[in-house]
Scaffold this motif. Structure first.
Motif, mmCIF file in Angstrom:
data_model
loop_
_atom_site.group_PDB
_atom_site.id
_atom_site.type_symbol
_atom_site.label_atom_id
_atom_site.label_comp_id
_atom_site.label_asym_id
_atom_site.label_seq_id
_atom_site.Cartn_x
_atom_site.Cartn_y
_atom_site.Cartn_z
ATOM 1 N N SER A 75 -23.527 33.565 38.624
ATOM 2 C CA SER A 75 -22.778 32.500 39.278
ATOM 3 C C SER A 75 -21.459 32.279 38.521
ATOM 4 O O SER A 75 -21.371 32.603 37.335
ATOM 5 C CB SER A 75 -23.603 31.214 39.302
ATOM 6 N N PRO A 76 -20.422 31.769 39.204
ATOM 7 C CA PRO A 76 -20.397 31.239 40.576
ATOM 8 C C PRO A 76 -19.961 32.255 41.641
ATOM 9 O O PRO A 76 -19.198 31.911 42.548
ATOM 10 C CB PRO A 76 -19.377 30.109 40.463
ATOM 11 N N HIS A 77 -20.426 33.489 41.556
ATOM 12 C CA HIS A 77 -20.119 34.511 42.563
ATOM 13 C C HIS A 77 -20.706 34.103 43.919
ATOM 14 O O HIS A 77 -21.775 33.503 43.987
ATOM 15 C CB HIS A 77 -20.717 35.855 42.105
ATOM 16 N N SER A 78 -20.001 34.454 44.984
ATOM 17 C CA SER A 78 -20.524 34.209 46.327
ATOM 18 C C SER A 78 -21.835 34.995 46.513
ATOM 19 O O SER A 78 -22.055 35.993 45.811
ATOM 20 C CB SER A 78 -19.504 34.666 47.375
ATOM 21 N N PRO A 79 -22.768 34.554 47.373
ATOM 22 C CA PRO A 79 -22.618 33.565 48.444
ATOM 23 C C PRO A 79 -22.913 32.118 48.048
ATOM 24 O O PRO A 79 -23.061 31.265 48.929
ATOM 25 C CB PRO A 79 -23.616 34.041 49.491
ATOM 26 N N HIS A 80 -23.042 31.819 46.772
ATOM 27 C CA HIS A 80 -23.142 30.428 46.300
ATOM 28 C C HIS A 80 -24.344 29.693 46.886
ATOM 29 O O HIS A 80 -24.223 28.580 47.383
ATOM 30 C CB HIS A 80 -21.856 29.659 46.634
ATOM 31 N N ALA A 134 -24.598 15.743 42.104
ATOM 32 C CA ALA A 134 -23.491 16.678 41.897
ATOM 33 C C ALA A 134 -22.402 16.033 41.056
ATOM 34 O O ALA A 134 -22.095 14.862 41.225
ATOM 35 C CB ALA A 134 -22.926 17.116 43.251
ATOM 36 N N LEU A 135 -21.827 16.791 40.160
ATOM 37 C CA LEU A 135 -20.791 16.279 39.276
ATOM 38 C C LEU A 135 -19.408 16.662 39.781
ATOM 39 O O LEU A 135 -18.529 17.059 39.028
ATOM 40 C CB LEU A 135 -21.009 16.802 37.859
ATOM 41 N N TYR A 136 -19.196 16.573 41.075
ATOM 42 C CA TYR A 136 -17.898 16.868 41.650
ATOM 43 C C TYR A 136 -17.716 16.005 42.892
ATOM 44 O O TYR A 136 -18.679 15.508 43.477
ATOM 45 C CB TYR A 136 -17.776 18.347 42.036
ATOM 46 N N LYS A 137 -16.485 15.818 43.312
ATOM 47 C CA LYS A 137 -16.189 15.005 44.481
ATOM 48 C C LYS A 137 -15.365 15.775 45.509
ATOM 49 O O LYS A 137 -14.885 15.205 46.476
ATOM 50 C CB LYS A 137 -15.423 13.747 44.048
ATOM 51 N N GLY A 138 -15.185 17.066 45.273
ATOM 52 C CA GLY A 138 -14.360 17.855 46.166
ATOM 53 C C GLY A 138 -15.030 18.153 47.492
ATOM 54 O O GLY A 138 -16.247 18.071 47.636
ATOM 55 N N LYS A 139 -14.213 18.509 48.463
ATOM 56 C CA LYS A 139 -14.696 18.882 49.778
ATOM 57 C C LYS A 139 -13.972 20.138 50.221
ATOM 58 O O LYS A 139 -13.006 20.570 49.612
ATOM 59 C CB LYS A 139 -14.458 17.742 50.777
ATOM 60 N N MET A 191 -14.298 25.460 49.390
ATOM 61 C CA MET A 191 -14.655 25.887 48.044
ATOM 62 C C MET A 191 -15.786 25.067 47.443
ATOM 63 O O MET A 191 -16.149 25.273 46.288
ATOM 64 C CB MET A 191 -13.434 25.795 47.121
ATOM 65 N N VAL A 192 -16.356 24.144 48.210
ATOM 66 C CA VAL A 192 -17.306 23.213 47.612
ATOM 67 C C VAL A 192 -18.531 23.927 47.047
ATOM 68 O O VAL A 192 -19.045 23.555 45.990
ATOM 69 C CB VAL A 192 -17.706 22.117 48.629
ATOM 70 N N ALA A 193 -19.015 24.990 47.707
ATOM 71 C CA ALA A 193 -20.188 25.712 47.212
ATOM 72 C C ALA A 193 -19.876 26.443 45.904
ATOM 73 O O ALA A 193 -20.731 26.558 45.024
ATOM 74 C CB ALA A 193 -20.686 26.695 48.266
ATOM 75 N N TYR A 194 -18.654 26.915 45.774
ATOM 76 C CA TYR A 194 -18.204 27.560 44.538
ATOM 77 C C TYR A 194 -18.247 26.567 43.388
ATOM 78 O O TYR A 194 -18.797 26.840 42.319
ATOM 79 C CB TYR A 194 -16.790 28.092 44.776
ATOM 80 N N TYR A 195 -17.702 25.394 43.609
ATOM 81 C CA TYR A 195 -17.687 24.377 42.565
ATOM 82 C C TYR A 195 -19.097 23.879 42.256
ATOM 83 O O TYR A 195 -19.411 23.545 41.115
ATOM 84 C CB TYR A 195 -16.787 23.216 42.977
ATOM 85 N N ARG A 196 -19.938 23.846 43.266
ATOM 86 C CA ARG A 196 -21.330 23.436 43.058
ATOM 87 C C ARG A 196 -22.033 24.385 42.099
ATOM 88 O O ARG A 196 -22.790 23.965 41.229
ATOM 89 C CB ARG A 196 -22.040 23.403 44.420
ATOM 90 N N GLU A 197 -21.770 25.688 42.257
ATOM 91 C CA GLU A 197 -22.398 26.644 41.343
ATOM 92 C C GLU A 197 -21.817 26.568 39.938
ATOM 93 O O GLU A 197 -22.505 26.891 38.971
ATOM 94 C CB GLU A 197 -22.301 28.078 41.885
ATOM 95 N N SER A 208 -15.573 34.212 31.027
ATOM 96 C CA SER A 208 -15.820 34.671 32.388
ATOM 97 C C SER A 208 -15.478 36.153 32.467
ATOM 98 O O SER A 208 -14.952 36.724 31.505
ATOM 99 C CB SER A 208 -14.979 33.863 33.379
ATOM 100 N N ASP A 209 -15.790 36.781 33.609
ATOM 101 C CA ASP A 209 -15.538 38.219 33.722
ATOM 102 C C ASP A 209 -14.224 38.554 34.421
ATOM 103 O O ASP A 209 -13.771 39.693 34.385
ATOM 104 C CB ASP A 209 -16.702 38.930 34.425
ATOM 105 N N ASN A 210 -13.623 37.583 35.063
ATOM 106 C CA ASN A 210 -12.319 37.774 35.706
ATOM 107 C C ASN A 210 -11.823 36.417 36.192
ATOM 108 O O ASN A 210 -12.515 35.404 36.044
ATOM 109 C CB ASN A 210 -12.387 38.774 36.873
ATOM 110 N N GLY A 211 -10.634 36.412 36.760
ATOM 111 C CA GLY A 211 -10.086 35.173 37.275
ATOM 112 C C GLY A 211 -10.945 34.581 38.372
ATOM 113 O O GLY A 211 -11.829 35.238 38.939
ATOM 114 N N GLY A 212 -10.693 33.311 38.679
ATOM 115 C CA GLY A 212 -11.507 32.591 39.643
ATOM 116 C C GLY A 212 -11.165 32.886 41.088
ATOM 117 O O GLY A 212 -10.295 33.712 41.398
ATOM 118 N N LEU A 213 -11.857 32.184 41.986
ATOM 119 C CA LEU A 213 -11.690 32.406 43.417
ATOM 120 C C LEU A 213 -10.651 31.485 44.040
ATOM 121 O O LEU A 213 -10.282 31.676 45.196
ATOM 122 C CB LEU A 213 -13.040 32.212 44.130
#
Length: 467
Positions: free
Chosen positions: A194-199, A207-212, A215-221, A251-256
């Protein structure tokens, strides 16, 4: 052609009890800005933030490649991944490579790897499985995985119930427990899927985030990953291993998400957003603490860790990595040599981890020959196709801090771009045609070209010799 490791390895005379344990943890697709301590607008990562507060933070930590498998190979070998034949995702690492696990095992370490490896086979008897890479114990997926994954435990495939990211931490903690009172120091690798798709994994509790949005599943992971990393960090304390353990997170590379990637573009790009990643190191016994903007790369981890552990060895292959341990005490104030990056040399290869491992498990349970032979046992690691030494396919770059030169090849077109990263972190103002930088561009072109030629010679097999 496998080089005799024990014949070449020399170890500093340090008692095993004095050598540090080493635990490497890596996320899959987490960008530089996708952590609280780097100021993400809503994602909270309290466990990583706590480590950043207690330990040492790299502000300019780089993946050796903008995608997963190559960066993993760079950590294993201390080399630009194309040298080891890991040109893109799904490519197997050549067994002729000397890995950090082999080196530490020969120096008396107990070695284990858990989670996503994506560098080779999970079948028993393969020279490209984690045993062939120097690991005593392993429970791995061939690529990313989510809930209820199929994992290969020392070659026996099992279906595991639960969240994949929690399972790999369970396995890592069990490995630490097994060896905490042993005579050997521990080298453990825990590589998250994680946080690789499919999340599909979700965190525990609120949950410790408030985004919508999309990308919400990405941030959830990322929240899930942070929680599981916290479990590992607490386990080190509970096992009384924390003080003499080097814990390194990246991490192994830049984010999504390009907006929080820490630079231009995102995963899969040679621009900063595809390469810049979180990097934190903790070693309480040595009181590592602080923050540095000196550029450090994942291929530096091997020589740096061996230096920190007091293990000396003469590597038979050219390393791109350098010992950067002086950054921790300030004796290394700048990078001693440039960093080269090269993407698009070859295309990737699909690796459907669950499908492949499920098929192997069913054959193992039925007592029948396992499938995917020889493709998944060795793939093409015995082949040494000879690439033209003037190959320049794809997108390469030469980072001679603060200057970064890009060489972009598309069909018959070749484009060069020059950026000053200290003043232009987003790489927006191309200075390559500015007369003021003509000499710099020509010098960097020559240096980049010489490095690319050496990389091609490596993948062609020039680094290996018969025993």
């Amino acid at each position: 052609m496998k080089i005799g490791l024990l014949a070449l390895l020399t170890v500093v005379a340090v008692a095993h009890a004095e050598r540090p344990n080493i635990v490497l943890v890596m996320a899959d697709d987490q960008g530089w800005g996708d952590v609280g301590y780097n100021g993400h607008p809503f994602v909270q990562t309290p466990e990583l933030d706590a480590m950043a507060a207690d330990g040492f933070v790299f502000d300019r930590f780089y993946a050796a490649a903008p995608i997963c498998s190559p960066t993993r190979a760079s950590i294993m070998t201390g080399r630009t991944p194309i040298r080891s034949k890991v040109t893109s995702h799904g490519r197997y690492m050549r067994p002729q490579e000397r890995t950090i696990a082999e080196t530490l095992k020969a120096a008396g370490y107990a070695t284990g790897i858990f989670g996503k490896v994506h560098l080779g086979s999970g079948q028993p008897g393969s020279p490209c499985n984690p045993s062939g890479m120097g690991f005593d114990e392993w429970a791995v997926g061939l690529n990313f995985f989510d809930n209820n994954p199929y994992l290969s435990h020392n070659g026996k495939v099992e279906r595991r119930k639960g969240k994949g990211s929690a399972i790999l931490i369970d396995d890592t903690i069990a490995f630490l427990e097994k060896h905490k009172d042993g005579e050997k120091p521990v080298f453990a690798v825990a590589w998250f899927p994680s946080p690789h798709s499919p999340h599909e994994e979700v965190p525990s509790g609120p949950a410790l985030y408030k985004g919508k949005g999309k990308m919400v599943a990405y941030y959830r992971e990322i929240t899930l990953l942070d929680q599981q990393f916290g479990r590992l960090r607490r386990a080190l304390r509970e096992l009384e291993m924390e003080q003499n353990t080097i814990l390194w997170y990246c991490s192994d590379n830049g984010g999504l998400n390009e907006e929080t990637s820490g630079g231009r573009a995102r995963k899969a790009s040679i621009y900063e957003g595809g390469l810049r990643i979180p990097g934190i190191v903790e070693w309480p016994a040595k009181k590592l603490k602080g923050r540095s903007a000196v550029p450090v790369n994942t291929f530096d981890m091997l020589p740096t860790l061996l230096s920190m552990a007091g293990v000396e060895t003469d590597f038979p292959h050219p390393l791109d990595g350098v010992d950067m341990s002086g950054v921790f005490d300030g004796t290394t104030a700048q990078r001693p040599r440039p960093m080269g990056f090269w993407g698009g040399f070859q295309s990737g290869q699909s690796t459907k981890s669950d499908a492949i491992l499920k098929a192997i498990m069913e054959k193992q349970q039925a007592g029948e020959p396992t499938p995917h032979d020889p493709l998944r046992m060795k793939k093409d690691v015995d082949d040494f196709p000879q690439f033209p030494e003037d190959s320049a396919t794809g997108h390469a770059a030469w980072n001679d801090w603060p200057w970064k030169l890009h060489r972009i090849n598309k069909k018959q077109d070749e484009v060069f771009e020059l950026y000053n990263l200290a003043n232009d972190a987003m790489e927006t103002t191309n200075l390559a045609s500015n007369p003021e930088h003509k000499e710099r561009v020509e010098r960097m072109k020559k240096e980049l070209d010489m490095w690319m030629r050496s990389v091609v010679r490596s993948i062609n097999g020039a680094d290996y010799s018969e025993e």
